[in-house]
Design a protein around this motif. Structure first.
Motif, PDB file in Angstrom:
ATOM      1  N   ALA A  40       5.687  42.041  70.640  1.00 20.72           N
ATOM      2  CA  ALA A  40       5.944  43.448  70.881  1.00 20.72           C
ATOM      3  C   ALA A  40       6.235  43.648  72.361  1.00 20.72           C
ATOM      4  N   PRO A  41       6.959  44.711  72.720  1.00 18.40           N
ATOM      5  CA  PRO A  41       7.277  44.964  74.126  1.00 18.40           C
ATOM      6  C   PRO A  41       6.024  45.009  74.994  1.00 18.40           C
ATOM      7  N   GLY A  42       6.044  44.264  76.084  1.00 21.51           N
ATOM      8  CA  GLY A  42       4.928  44.251  77.003  1.00 21.51           C
ATOM      9  C   GLY A  42       3.741  43.420  76.569  1.00 21.51           C
ATOM     10  N   LYS A  43       3.857  42.727  75.450  1.00 20.71           N
ATOM     11  CA  LYS A  43       2.763  41.915  74.952  1.00 20.71           C
ATOM     12  C   LYS A  43       3.183  40.455  74.817  1.00 20.71           C
ATOM     13  N   GLU A  44       2.188  39.590  74.737  1.00 20.94           N
ATOM     14  CA  GLU A  44       2.452  38.167  74.582  1.00 20.94           C
ATOM     15  C   GLU A  44       2.852  37.850  73.147  1.00 20.94           C
ATOM     16  N   ARG A  45       3.563  36.750  72.998  1.00 16.00           N
ATOM     17  CA  ARG A  45       3.944  36.300  71.670  1.00 16.00           C
ATOM     18  C   ARG A  45       2.688  35.920  70.895  1.00 16.00           C
ATOM     19  N   GLN A  82       6.539  37.739  53.385  1.00 17.56           N
ATOM     20  CA  GLN A  82       6.437  38.995  52.665  1.00 17.56           C
ATOM     21  C   GLN A  82       5.413  39.860  53.371  1.00 17.56           C
ATOM     22  N   MET A  83       5.825  41.030  53.806  1.00 15.06           N
ATOM     23  CA  MET A  83       4.958  41.919  54.560  1.00 15.06           C
ATOM     24  C   MET A  83       4.751  43.205  53.773  1.00 15.06           C
ATOM     25  N   ASN A  84       3.525  43.448  53.378  1.00 15.11           N
ATOM     26  CA  ASN A  84       3.166  44.642  52.633  1.00 15.11           C
ATOM     27  C   ASN A  84       2.223  45.506  53.457  1.00 15.11           C
ATOM     28  N   SER A  85       2.106  46.757  53.056  1.00 13.11           N
ATOM     29  CA  SER A  85       1.210  47.700  53.730  1.00 13.11           C
ATOM     30  C   SER A  85       1.420  47.682  55.238  1.00 13.11           C
ATOM     31  N   LEU A  86       2.655  47.763  55.634  1.00 16.62           N
ATOM     32  CA  LEU A  86       2.994  47.669  57.052  1.00 16.62           C
ATOM     33  C   LEU A  86       2.409  48.821  57.854  1.00 16.62           C
ATOM     34  N   LYS A  87       2.019  48.498  59.073  1.00 13.51           N
ATOM     35  CA  LYS A  87       1.430  49.454  59.991  1.00 13.51           C
ATOM     36  C   LYS A  87       2.291  49.543  61.246  1.00 13.51           C
ATOM     37  N   PRO A  88       2.225  50.651  61.964  1.00 15.89           N
ATOM     38  CA  PRO A  88       2.997  50.776  63.200  1.00 15.89           C
ATOM     39  C   PRO A  88       2.725  49.641  64.181  1.00 15.89           C
ATOM     40  N   GLU A  89       1.511  49.135  64.208  1.00 19.94           N
ATOM     41  CA  GLU A  89       1.172  48.048  65.108  1.00 19.94           C
ATOM     42  C   GLU A  89       1.814  46.718  64.724  1.00 19.94           C
ATOM     43  N   THR A  91       4.975  46.519  64.436  1.00 24.10           N
ATOM     44  CA  THR A  91       6.286  46.599  65.071  1.00 24.10           C
ATOM     45  C   THR A  91       6.424  45.521  66.141  1.00 24.10           C
ATOM     46  N   ALA A  92       7.446  44.703  66.006  1.00 23.39           N
ATOM     47  CA  ALA A  92       7.659  43.603  66.937  1.00 23.39           C
ATOM     48  C   ALA A  92       8.935  42.866  66.575  1.00 23.39           C
ATOM     49  N   LEU A  93       9.329  41.970  67.445  1.00 20.64           N
ATOM     50  CA  LEU A  93      10.407  41.043  67.158  1.00 20.64           C
ATOM     51  C   LEU A  93       9.753  39.819  66.522  1.00 20.64           C
ATOM     52  N   TYR A  94      10.164  39.495  65.315  1.00 20.62           N
ATOM     53  CA  TYR A  94       9.558  38.392  64.575  1.00 20.62           C
ATOM     54  C   TYR A  94      10.414  37.139  64.675  1.00 20.62           C
ATOM     55  N   TYR A  95       9.765  36.047  65.031  1.00 18.11           N
ATOM     56  CA  TYR A  95      10.434  34.765  65.202  1.00 18.11           C
ATOM     57  C   TYR A  95       9.984  33.765  64.150  1.00 18.11           C
ATOM     58  N   CYS A  96      10.926  33.021  63.643  1.00 15.73           N
ATOM     59  CA  CYS A  96      10.650  31.890  62.779  1.00 15.73           C
ATOM     60  C   CYS A  96      10.605  30.643  63.652  1.00 15.73           C
ATOM     61  N   ALA A  97       9.719  29.716  63.330  1.00 12.71           N
ATOM     62  CA  ALA A  97       9.590  28.503  64.119  1.00 12.71           C
ATOM     63  C   ALA A  97       9.247  27.308  63.242  1.00 12.71           C
ATOM     64  N   GLY A 116      15.109  35.629  66.274  1.00  9.27           N
ATOM     65  CA  GLY A 116      14.249  36.763  66.009  1.00  9.27           C
ATOM     66  C   GLY A 116      14.916  37.849  65.188  1.00  9.27           C
ATOM     67  N   THR A 117      14.110  38.591  64.462  1.00  8.72           N
ATOM     68  CA  THR A 117      14.578  39.746  63.713  1.00  8.72           C
ATOM     69  C   THR A 117      13.605  40.890  63.967  1.00  8.72           C
ATOM     70  N   GLN A 118      14.145  42.057  64.237  1.00  6.49           N
ATOM     71  CA  GLN A 118      13.323  43.194  64.629  1.00  6.49           C
ATOM     72  C   GLN A 118      12.715  43.895  63.427  1.00  6.49           C
ATOM     73  N   VAL A 119      11.427  44.152  63.510  1.00  9.57           N
ATOM     74  CA  VAL A 119      10.708  44.926  62.504  1.00  9.57           C
ATOM     75  C   VAL A 119      10.130  46.150  63.191  1.00  9.57           C
ATOM     76  N   THR A 120      10.501  47.313  62.704  1.00 13.18           N
ATOM     77  CA  THR A 120      10.007  48.558  63.268  1.00 13.18           C
ATOM     78  C   THR A 120       9.359  49.383  62.170  1.00 13.18           C
ATOM     79  N   VAL A 121       8.102  49.728  62.370  1.00 12.60           N
ATOM     80  CA  VAL A 121       7.344  50.499  61.391  1.00 12.60           C
ATOM     81  C   VAL A 121       7.065  51.870  61.969  1.00 12.60           C
ATOM     82  N   SER A 122       7.560  52.886  61.326  1.00 10.09           N
ATOM     83  CA  SER A 122       7.383  54.247  61.794  1.00 10.09           C
ATOM     84  C   SER A 122       6.164  54.885  61.141  1.00 10.09           C
ATOM     85  N   SER A 123       5.577  55.837  61.841  1.00 10.33           N
ATOM     86  CA  SER A 123       4.418  56.555  61.330  1.00 10.33           C
ATOM     87  C   SER A 123       4.743  57.998  61.031  1.00 10.33           C
TER      88      SER A 123
END
Length: 123
Positions: A40-45, A82-89, A91-97, A116-123
């Motif tokens: 997420a912006p401003g946070k560590e991977r 598979q991401m269920n019950s997504l929360k605003p927190e 939200t991040a750029l998701y990387y496969c490795a 990376g692929t962007q995941v944005t969860v709105s509240s």
């Protein structure tokens, strides 16, 4: 050299679901462990989930346990999240490795990364 391409990200409302895919090309990855990380912006991977080469063992960061599921289809050289019950927190750029080890959870143990692929969860 393997190439990893993520897809499936997007904008979703809180409580919704998304399924991320990571397609691998080049050298086979069927015997490598695979993982998902996010930043997420401003946070560590951050480590999110990983799966052993056989698919028999999976690991998750505490914050996503019970909500996210990692899986792989070696015949398709593809790993999913598979991401269920997504929360605003979430939200991040998701990387496969990919890791050369049978199973791995540390950033330093992964040697191939997608863009990376962007995941944005709105509240």
């Amino acid at each position: 050299q393997v190439q990893l391409v993520e897809s499936g990200g997007g904008l979703v409302q809180a409580g919704g679901s998304l399924r991320l895919s990571c397609a691998a090309s080049g050298r086979t990855v069927s015997t490598h462990s695979m993982g998902w990380f996010r930043q997420a912006p401003g946070k560590e991977r951050e480590f999110v989930a990983s799966i052993s080469w056989s698919g028999g063992n999976t690991y998750y960061v505490d914050s996503v346990k019970g909500r996210f599921t990692i899986s792989r289809d070696n015949a398709k050289n593809t790993v999913y999240l598979q991401m269920n019950s997504l929360k605003p927190e979430d939200t991040a750029l998701y990387y496969c490795a990919r890791s050369s080890f049978p199973i791995a959870t540390s950033n330093s143990d992964f040697n191939s990364w997608g863009q990376g692929t962007q995941v944005t969860v709105s509240s």
